[in-house]
Write a protein that holds these residues in place. Structure first.
Motif, PDB file in Angstrom:
ATOM      1  N   UNK A  61       9.623  -8.687 -14.131  1.00  0.00           N
ATOM      2  CA  UNK A  61      10.060  -9.668 -15.144  1.00  0.00           C
ATOM      3  C   UNK A  61       8.985 -10.037 -16.159  1.00  0.00           C
ATOM      4  N   UNK A  62       7.704  -9.821 -15.836  1.00  0.00           N
ATOM      5  CA  UNK A  62       6.628 -10.147 -16.775  1.00  0.00           C
ATOM      6  C   UNK A  62       6.306  -9.015 -17.741  1.00  0.00           C
ATOM      7  N   UNK A  63       6.889  -7.855 -17.518  1.00  0.00           N
ATOM      8  CA  UNK A  63       6.644  -6.750 -18.423  1.00  0.00           C
ATOM      9  C   UNK A  63       6.299  -5.466 -17.703  1.00  0.00           C
ATOM     10  N   UNK A  64       5.633  -4.562 -18.406  1.00  0.00           N
ATOM     11  CA  UNK A  64       5.297  -3.242 -17.875  1.00  0.00           C
ATOM     12  C   UNK A  64       3.900  -3.282 -17.252  1.00  0.00           C
ATOM     13  N   UNK A  65       3.792  -2.754 -16.047  1.00  0.00           N
ATOM     14  CA  UNK A  65       2.497  -2.647 -15.384  1.00  0.00           C
ATOM     15  C   UNK A  65       2.026  -1.194 -15.400  1.00  0.00           C
ATOM     16  N   UNK A  66       0.721  -1.034 -15.430  1.00  0.00           N
ATOM     17  CA  UNK A  66       0.123   0.292 -15.272  1.00  0.00           C
ATOM     18  C   UNK A  66      -0.372   0.403 -13.841  1.00  0.00           C
ATOM     19  N   UNK A  67       0.370   1.077 -12.962  1.00  0.00           N
ATOM     20  CA  UNK A  67      -0.017   1.108 -11.552  1.00  0.00           C
ATOM     21  C   UNK A  67      -1.287   1.911 -11.285  1.00  0.00           C
ATOM     22  N   UNK A  68      -1.796   2.650 -12.300  1.00  0.00           N
ATOM     23  CA  UNK A  68      -2.983   3.473 -12.096  1.00  0.00           C
ATOM     24  C   UNK A  68      -4.264   2.718 -12.466  1.00  0.00           C
TER      25      UNK A  68
ATOM     26  N   UNK B 227       0.810 -10.778  -6.930  1.00  0.00           N
ATOM     27  CA  UNK B 227       2.240 -10.971  -6.678  1.00  0.00           C
ATOM     28  C   UNK B 227       2.552 -10.889  -5.192  1.00  0.00           C
ATOM     29  N   UNK B 228       1.752 -10.085  -4.445  1.00  0.00           N
ATOM     30  CA  UNK B 228       1.952 -10.023  -3.000  1.00  0.00           C
ATOM     31  C   UNK B 228       1.661 -11.372  -2.360  1.00  0.00           C
TER      32      UNK B 228
ATOM     33  N   UNK C 206      -6.972  -0.690 -12.570  1.00  0.00           N
ATOM     34  CA  UNK C 206      -7.379  -1.807 -11.710  1.00  0.00           C
ATOM     35  C   UNK C 206      -6.612  -3.084 -12.020  1.00  0.00           C
ATOM     36  N   UNK C 207      -6.283  -3.299 -13.310  1.00  0.00           N
ATOM     37  CA  UNK C 207      -5.541  -4.501 -13.673  1.00  0.00           C
ATOM     38  C   UNK C 207      -4.143  -4.495 -13.058  1.00  0.00           C
ATOM     39  N   UNK C 208      -3.492  -3.334 -13.074  1.00  0.00           N
ATOM     40  CA  UNK C 208      -2.159  -3.231 -12.486  1.00  0.00           C
ATOM     41  C   UNK C 208      -2.171  -3.479 -10.994  1.00  0.00           C
ATOM     42  N   UNK C 209      -3.193  -2.938 -10.324  1.00  0.00           N
ATOM     43  CA  UNK C 209      -3.313  -3.159  -8.887  1.00  0.00           C
ATOM     44  C   UNK C 209      -3.623  -4.619  -8.581  1.00  0.00           C
ATOM     45  N   UNK C 210      -4.479  -5.235  -9.427  1.00  0.00           N
ATOM     46  CA  UNK C 210      -4.817  -6.646  -9.228  1.00  0.00           C
ATOM     47  C   UNK C 210      -3.585  -7.526  -9.371  1.00  0.00           C
TER      48      UNK C 210
ATOM     49  N   UNK D 208       0.829  -1.204   0.000  1.00  0.00           N
ATOM     50  CA  UNK D 208       0.000   0.000   0.000  1.00  0.00           C
ATOM     51  C   UNK D 208       0.866   1.258   0.000  1.00  0.00           C
ATOM     52  N   UNK D 209       1.920   1.268   0.808  1.00  0.00           N
ATOM     53  CA  UNK D 209       2.799   2.431   0.868  1.00  0.00           C
ATOM     54  C   UNK D 209       3.521   2.640  -0.464  1.00  0.00           C
ATOM     55  N   UNK D 210       3.966   1.520  -1.080  1.00  0.00           N
ATOM     56  CA  UNK D 210       4.690   1.623  -2.346  1.00  0.00           C
ATOM     57  C   UNK D 210       3.802   2.181  -3.452  1.00  0.00           C
ATOM     58  N   UNK D 211       2.572   1.655  -3.567  1.00  0.00           N
ATOM     59  CA  UNK D 211       1.699   2.119  -4.647  1.00  0.00           C
ATOM     60  C   UNK D 211       1.232   3.555  -4.405  1.00  0.00           C
ATOM     61  N   UNK D 212       1.049   3.941  -3.143  1.00  0.00           N
ATOM     62  CA  UNK D 212       0.678   5.328  -2.876  1.00  0.00           C
ATOM     63  C   UNK D 212       1.782   6.285  -3.297  1.00  0.00           C
TER      64      UNK D 212
END
Length: 377
Positions: free
Chosen positions: A59-66, A77-78, A68-72, A42-46
């Motif tokens: 390693x799987x590629x680029x994520x969009x942290x903004x 991974x957590x 819902x798919x990126x957060x999921x 939570x702290x990292x994504x904030x």
């Protein structure tokens, strides 16, 4: 403590590194090296999403942290990181347990009285331990034994000067009579229930060890060996008495430029204006007035109505009137502040410099965002 992780969050919050290099995203080679707890995620994504347009590469590629798919994906991974951490922890515990029941010496720095192989006695140190045990059984105070060692120029295996607590632990450790211990207690073999005999040379006999241990009361510190050791006093750890305790980190820099970041602890002050001070026990190069530092945190939370947290009028009145207990105040501060970096003061300066205390917020301050109302009466 994870100073590297905290520094990453700080740089993400400010949008650039300490050298002024803009941060456009984060590259992570393994998620379990970045976060292993939901709080860390939570702290990292904030911090990562505090500014627009950043990316998160794994390693799987680029994520969009903004999105819902990126957060999921991050939550998934957590779960995997937590599971992997538990497996590694279990393997490590099993490995240590197997070594312990075989009588293998502890890993880490060599114990006082033995050589680097942790099996062969160090003659000069072993004689000191034997003499100390004999003197203690004869009624000599531990403080006097520690003072004698200091006068002889004795240093511990890590280079520290002897003190009563370390001398007590050296004398009463089961290893001195050849038995293996685990977390301050004798280790018993699962098959026989008998104490596990270590592979090293003993210094004294079991009877001598029992005799020296009998000179200490059950509530003393003679079996307190590390965070996992049993506490014999039955007393709970006292609660913090000051607002900033636990939040302050030392901002003093070593000659090589590395920031200390050690915890600042409350100690008795020498003036009426500062009856207590916060000082770094790691490097000793940073100290600051306790009441004035607490005032900085109080201003951050209460005095500024436009600040990062908006208290209700009722809660603000309870805080300022003294009705709110210190535990509740610290809970509110902890919901807002991750830590506070304290820069060393200027020698001879008499004016109080509030900028010495730099709060690191758990969430960034920017337009269009504010903290939720803290819970409470």
């Amino acid at each position: 403590m994870r100073p590297g992780f905290d520094r990453l969050l700080t740089d993400l919050t400010w949008g650039c590194t300490g050298g002024g290099q803009p941060i456009l995203g984060v590259v992570c080679v393994a998620d379990d090296r970045l976060y292993r707890r939901a709080e860390d995620l939570a702290r990292f994504f904030a911090a990562l999403t505090s500014l627009p347009g950043r990316i998160h590469v794994d390693p799987q590629g680029v994520r969009d942290p903004y999105s819902p798919e990126g957060l999921s994906r991050a939550v998934q991974s957590l779960d995997a990181a937590v599971a992997e951490t538990q497996v590694r922890s279990r393997r490590l515990l099993d490995w240590h347990w197997a070594r312990a029941v075989e009588g293998v010496p502890h890993s880490g720095p060599r114990p006082f009285g033995w050589q680097e192989d942790r099996i062969t006695l160090f003659p000069d140190e072993a004689r000191l331990v034997k003499q100390a045990i004999d003197d203690r059984i004869a009624g000599k105070a531990v403080r006097a034994i520690a003072r004698d060692w200091c006068e002889l120029g004795v240093t511990g295996s890590r280079g520290g000067r002897p003190n009563p607590q370390t001398v007590t632990q050296i004398m009463t450790a089961p290893r001195v009579f050849g038995y293996r211990a685990n977390k301050g207690q004798l280790l018993l073999a699962p098959e026989t229930g008998q104490p596990v005999l270590g592979q090293w040379e003993p210094i004294v006999t079991p009877d001598e060890w029992r005799a020296v241990c009998a000179t200490f009361s059950p509530g003393s510190l003679y079996l307190h060996r590390g965070s996992g050791a049993p506490r014999l006093t039955g007393k709970e750890k006292p609660a913090p008495r000051h607002l900033a305790t636990g939040f302050l980190r030392c901002g003093a820099q070593a000659p090589d430029g590395i920031v200390c970041r050690g915890a600042l602890c409350a100690q008795k002050g020498r003036s009426k204006k500062s009856p207590y001070v916060y000082s770094c026990r790691s490097c000793g190069r940073c100290s600051i007035s306790g009441p004035l530092t607490d005032e900085v945190l109080e201003r951050l939370i209460v005095s500024n109505t436009e600040g990062p947290v908006r208290l209700s009028d009722a809660m603000r009145e309870r805080w300022q009137s003294g009705e709110m207990e210190i535990e509740e105040k610290r809970e509110i501060v902890g919901s807002v502040v991750a830590s506070c970096l304290v820069r060393p003061g200027v020698k001879g300066a008499r004016a109080w410099d509030h900028s010495r205390v730099e709060p690191v917020l758990k969430r960034p301050r920017h337009a269009g965002w504010s903290y939720a109302e803290p819970t409470g009466p």
